[in-house]
Motif scaffolding. Structure first.
Motif, PDB file in Angstrom:
ATOM      1  N   CYS A  37       0.808  -1.232   0.000  1.00  0.00           N
ATOM      2  CA  CYS A  37       0.000   0.000   0.000  1.00  0.00           C
ATOM      3  C   CYS A  37       0.837   1.277   0.000  1.00  0.00           C
ATOM      4  N   LYS A  38       2.154   1.121   0.111  1.00  0.00           N
ATOM      5  CA  LYS A  38       3.106   2.252   0.065  1.00  0.00           C
ATOM      6  C   LYS A  38       3.007   3.191   1.266  1.00  0.00           C
ATOM      7  N   THR A  39       2.335   2.757   2.344  1.00  0.00           N
ATOM      8  CA  THR A  39       2.276   3.556   3.565  1.00  0.00           C
ATOM      9  C   THR A  39       3.659   3.579   4.205  1.00  0.00           C
ATOM     10  N   LEU A  40       4.075   4.747   4.656  1.00  0.00           N
ATOM     11  CA  LEU A  40       5.348   4.883   5.346  1.00  0.00           C
ATOM     12  C   LEU A  40       5.118   4.633   6.835  1.00  0.00           C
ATOM     13  N   LEU A  41       5.651   3.526   7.335  1.00  0.00           N
ATOM     14  CA  LEU A  41       5.490   3.173   8.735  1.00  0.00           C
ATOM     15  C   LEU A  41       6.571   3.826   9.571  1.00  0.00           C
ATOM     16  N   ARG A  42       6.173   4.293  10.743  1.00  0.00           N
ATOM     17  CA  ARG A  42       7.095   4.866  11.733  1.00  0.00           C
ATOM     18  C   ARG A  42       6.860   4.127  13.040  1.00  0.00           C
ATOM     19  N   PRO A  43       7.849   4.070  13.910  1.00  0.00           N
ATOM     20  CA  PRO A  43       7.654   3.377  15.189  1.00  0.00           C
ATOM     21  C   PRO A  43       6.518   4.001  16.003  1.00  0.00           C
ATOM     22  N   ASN A  44       5.822   3.167  16.754  1.00  0.00           N
ATOM     23  CA  ASN A  44       4.811   3.646  17.690  1.00  0.00           C
ATOM     24  C   ASN A  44       5.508   4.403  18.818  1.00  0.00           C
ATOM     25  N   PRO A  45       4.783   5.279  19.514  1.00  0.00           N
ATOM     26  CA  PRO A  45       5.385   5.969  20.660  1.00  0.00           C
ATOM     27  C   PRO A  45       5.990   4.957  21.637  1.00  0.00           C
ATOM     28  N   ARG A  46       7.146   5.279  22.150  1.00  0.00           N
ATOM     29  CA  ARG A  46       7.905   4.456  23.107  1.00  0.00           C
ATOM     30  C   ARG A  46       8.572   3.239  22.492  1.00  0.00           C
ATOM     31  N   ASP A  47       8.435   3.016  21.179  1.00  0.00           N
ATOM     32  CA  ASP A  47       9.187   1.965  20.497  1.00  0.00           C
ATOM     33  C   ASP A  47      10.347   2.624  19.775  1.00  0.00           C
ATOM     34  N   CYS A  49      12.036   1.393  17.002  1.00  0.00           N
ATOM     35  CA  CYS A  49      12.150   1.196  15.560  1.00  0.00           C
ATOM     36  C   CYS A  49      10.918   0.461  15.034  1.00  0.00           C
ATOM     37  N   VAL A  50      10.826   0.310  13.716  1.00  0.00           N
ATOM     38  CA  VAL A  50       9.658  -0.349  13.130  1.00  0.00           C
ATOM     39  C   VAL A  50       9.585  -1.829  13.492  1.00  0.00           C
ATOM     40  N   PHE A  51      10.717  -2.462  13.755  1.00  0.00           N
ATOM     41  CA  PHE A  51      10.677  -3.874  14.150  1.00  0.00           C
ATOM     42  C   PHE A  51      10.027  -4.035  15.521  1.00  0.00           C
ATOM     43  N   CYS A  52      10.298  -3.121  16.428  1.00  0.00           N
ATOM     44  CA  CYS A  52       9.697  -3.189  17.762  1.00  0.00           C
ATOM     45  C   CYS A  52       8.199  -2.903  17.709  1.00  0.00           C
ATOM     46  N   SER A  53       7.749  -2.142  16.725  1.00  0.00           N
ATOM     47  CA  SER A  53       6.331  -1.809  16.610  1.00  0.00           C
ATOM     48  C   SER A  53       5.543  -2.798  15.752  1.00  0.00           C
ATOM     49  N   PHE A  54       6.115  -3.251  14.644  1.00  0.00           N
ATOM     50  CA  PHE A  54       5.349  -4.015  13.665  1.00  0.00           C
ATOM     51  C   PHE A  54       5.932  -5.384  13.334  1.00  0.00           C
ATOM     52  N   GLY A  55       7.024  -5.753  13.988  1.00  0.00           N
ATOM     53  CA  GLY A  55       7.678  -7.023  13.685  1.00  0.00           C
ATOM     54  C   GLY A  55       7.294  -8.140  14.636  1.00  0.00           C
ATOM     55  N   THR A  56       7.571  -9.360  14.208  1.00  0.00           N
ATOM     56  CA  THR A  56       7.331 -10.524  15.053  1.00  0.00           C
ATOM     57  C   THR A  56       8.439 -10.703  16.080  1.00  0.00           C
ATOM     58  N   VAL A  57       9.583 -10.045  15.847  1.00  0.00           N
ATOM     59  CA  VAL A  57      10.732 -10.114  16.750  1.00  0.00           C
ATOM     60  C   VAL A  57      11.236  -8.691  16.974  1.00  0.00           C
ATOM     61  N   LYS A  58      11.536  -8.342  18.211  1.00  0.00           N
ATOM     62  CA  LYS A  58      12.096  -7.020  18.527  1.00  0.00           C
ATOM     63  C   LYS A  58      13.497  -6.899  17.932  1.00  0.00           C
ATOM     64  N   CYS A  59      13.983  -5.677  17.796  1.00  0.00           N
ATOM     65  CA  CYS A  59      15.300  -5.431  17.196  1.00  0.00           C
ATOM     66  C   CYS A  59      16.421  -6.032  18.059  1.00  0.00           C
ATOM     67  N   PRO A  60      17.599  -6.276  17.452  1.00  0.00           N
ATOM     68  CA  PRO A  60      18.707  -6.907  18.184  1.00  0.00           C
ATOM     69  C   PRO A  60      19.097  -6.218  19.489  1.00  0.00           C
ATOM     70  N   PRO A  61      19.230  -4.885  19.563  1.00  0.00           N
ATOM     71  CA  PRO A  61      19.593  -4.292  20.860  1.00  0.00           C
ATOM     72  C   PRO A  61      18.565  -4.578  21.958  1.00  0.00           C
ATOM     73  N   ILE A  62      17.290  -4.533  21.626  1.00  0.00           N
ATOM     74  CA  ILE A  62      16.255  -4.802  22.618  1.00  0.00           C
ATOM     75  C   ILE A  62      16.298  -6.265  23.032  1.00  0.00           C
ATOM     76  N   GLN A  63      16.538  -7.170  22.082  1.00  0.00           N
ATOM     77  CA  GLN A  63      16.677  -8.584  22.423  1.00  0.00           C
ATOM     78  C   GLN A  63      17.821  -8.805  23.419  1.00  0.00           C
ATOM     79  N   GLN A  64      18.884  -8.010  23.259  1.00  0.00           N
ATOM     80  CA  GLN A  64      20.063  -8.142  24.123  1.00  0.00           C
ATOM     81  C   GLN A  64      19.953  -7.276  25.375  1.00  0.00           C
ATOM     82  N   GLN A  65      18.775  -6.689  25.587  1.00  0.00           N
ATOM     83  CA  GLN A  65      18.492  -5.841  26.740  1.00  0.00           C
ATOM     84  C   GLN A  65      19.466  -4.665  26.836  1.00  0.00           C
TER      85      GLN A  65
END
Length: 71
Positions: A37-47, A49-65
């Motif tokens: 649909c060509k929508t430009l996704l941005r992270p939700n508030p308090r996330d 990056c887009v992986f933390c907001s819309f992904g099945t797995v959080k980004c690598p830094p968050i995974q590593q706490q």
């Protein structure tokens, strides 16, 4: 420490299109354009990056706490 997962499926909240992406370990994705649909996704508030907001797995830094580059 658990192994870091680098594959995440991003799902567009507007049209439901999903695509598997490989997450970078040295940068954050603050924007992602849905291929369908060509929508430009941005992270939700308090996330960080887009992986933390819309992904099945959080980004690598968050995974590593660790702080994400967006925080």
């Amino acid at each position: 420490m658990a192994e870091t997962v680098l594959e995440s499926i991003l799902t567009c909240p507007h049209c439901g299109f999903s695509k598997q992406e490989t997450m970078p370990t040295d940068a954050c994705w603050f924007f992602y354009e849905c291929e369908q649909c060509k929508t430009l996704l941005r992270p939700n508030p308090r996330d960080c990056c887009v992986f933390c907001s819309f992904g099945t797995v959080k980004c690598p830094p968050i995974q590593q706490q660790q702080p994400c580059c967006g925080q």
